[in-house]
Motif scaffolding. Structure first.
Motif, short mmCIF file in Angstrom:
data_model
loop_
_atom_site.label_atom_id
_atom_site.label_comp_id
_atom_site.label_asym_id
_atom_site.label_seq_id
_atom_site.Cartn_x
_atom_site.Cartn_y
_atom_site.Cartn_z
N UNK A 226 0.83 -1.20 0.00
CA UNK A 226 0.00 0.00 0.00
C UNK A 226 0.87 1.25 0.00
N UNK A 227 1.93 1.25 0.78
CA UNK A 227 2.85 2.39 0.79
C UNK A 227 3.44 2.62 -0.60
N UNK A 228 3.87 1.52 -1.24
CA UNK A 228 4.45 1.65 -2.57
C UNK A 228 3.52 2.24 -3.59
N UNK A 229 2.22 2.01 -3.43
CA UNK A 229 1.23 2.59 -4.34
C UNK A 229 0.92 4.04 -3.96
N UNK A 230 0.75 4.30 -2.66
CA UNK A 230 0.34 5.63 -2.22
C UNK A 230 1.44 6.67 -2.40
N UNK A 231 2.69 6.26 -2.24
CA UNK A 231 3.77 7.26 -2.31
C UNK A 231 3.83 7.90 -3.69
N UNK A 232 3.39 7.18 -4.72
CA UNK A 232 3.41 7.73 -6.07
C UNK A 232 2.40 8.86 -6.25
N UNK A 233 1.42 8.93 -5.34
CA UNK A 233 0.43 10.01 -5.43
C UNK A 233 1.06 11.38 -5.16
N UNK A 234 2.27 11.37 -4.58
CA UNK A 234 2.95 12.64 -4.30
C UNK A 234 3.61 13.23 -5.55
N UNK A 235 3.74 12.45 -6.61
CA UNK A 235 4.48 12.92 -7.78
C UNK A 235 3.86 14.17 -8.44
N UNK A 236 2.54 14.25 -8.63
CA UNK A 236 1.99 15.48 -9.21
C UNK A 236 2.28 16.71 -8.36
#
Length: 202
Positions: free
Chosen positions: A99-109
């Motif tokens: 879940x962390x690996x998926x959620x952390x990508x939400x910070x890219x924008x």
């Protein structure tokens, strides 16, 4: 030939520290939720990376994007689920890391639009590497020997063998690190590479 750049090693080091810290904390936290107070008494219920990050696991993460934590003693007799407690703790921890690996990508924008331009590229690369390390670490941590999370399955099935390996944690970690250095370029072509990509790694 060892061909990783300094920037690659740095982003992998940061990502590995974050992932392994979260992993160790999750093991302790889920063990506590399931009734085993031992990891909390051992000081493992903390986000202090010095408590959780195995130095050889860190080196492996820097080279092969996969690492492992320092041993966290989960007592099957201390949990509500008996011998299944360590296995459930491992599964819940794996879910948390995924879940962390998926959620952390939400910070890219947000990084692309709001982060200072002087460091935006590095921050972007580090965040992407966190997702990579999370996926690769999960893929290798299915192996049922300590120090991997899969070792908790061995604890449930053969406690004596598990304890024998834990007492030799340093030697096991050295061997695993040597294997990581020797195989890091060919590892993506193996079953573990397929699993890592399924779990979100590149």
């Amino acid at each position: 030939m060892f061909d990783l750049s300094f920037l690659q090693l740095l982003t992998r080091a940061i990502a590995t520290i974050v992932v392994l810290t979260l992993m160790g904390f999750s093991v302790a936290g889920f063990a506590r939720l399931l009734g085993d107070r031992g990891p909390a008494y051992d000081g493992k219920l903390t986000l202090n990376p010095f408590v959780h990050v195995d130095i050889f696991g860190l080196l492996s993460g820097m080279v092969a994007r996969t690492g492992w934590i320092r041993p966290v003693a989960v007592d099957p007799a201390g949990g509500r689920l008996g011998r299944a407690t360590p296995v459930v703790v491992a599964l819940l921890t794996m879910a948390a890391i995924f879940l962390f690996g998926r959620l952390v990508l939400l910070a890219l924008p947000w990084v692309a639009t709001s982060w200072p331009t002087s460091s935006a590229a590095f921050t972007d690369a580090t965040i992407r590497m966190m997702a990579d390390v999370a996926g690769w670490t999960l893929a290798l941590n299915i192996i049922p020997i300590p120090p991997f999370l899969g070792g908790y399955l061995l604890l449930a099935l053969a406690p004596g063998a598990y304890q024998w390996l834990v007492r030799r944690h340093l030697y096991v970690s050295i061997v695993l690190t040597v294997l990581a250095v020797l195989t890091y370029r060919s590892l993506p072509a193996t079953f573990f590479g397929d699993l890592a990509r399924l779990l979100g790694a590149r």
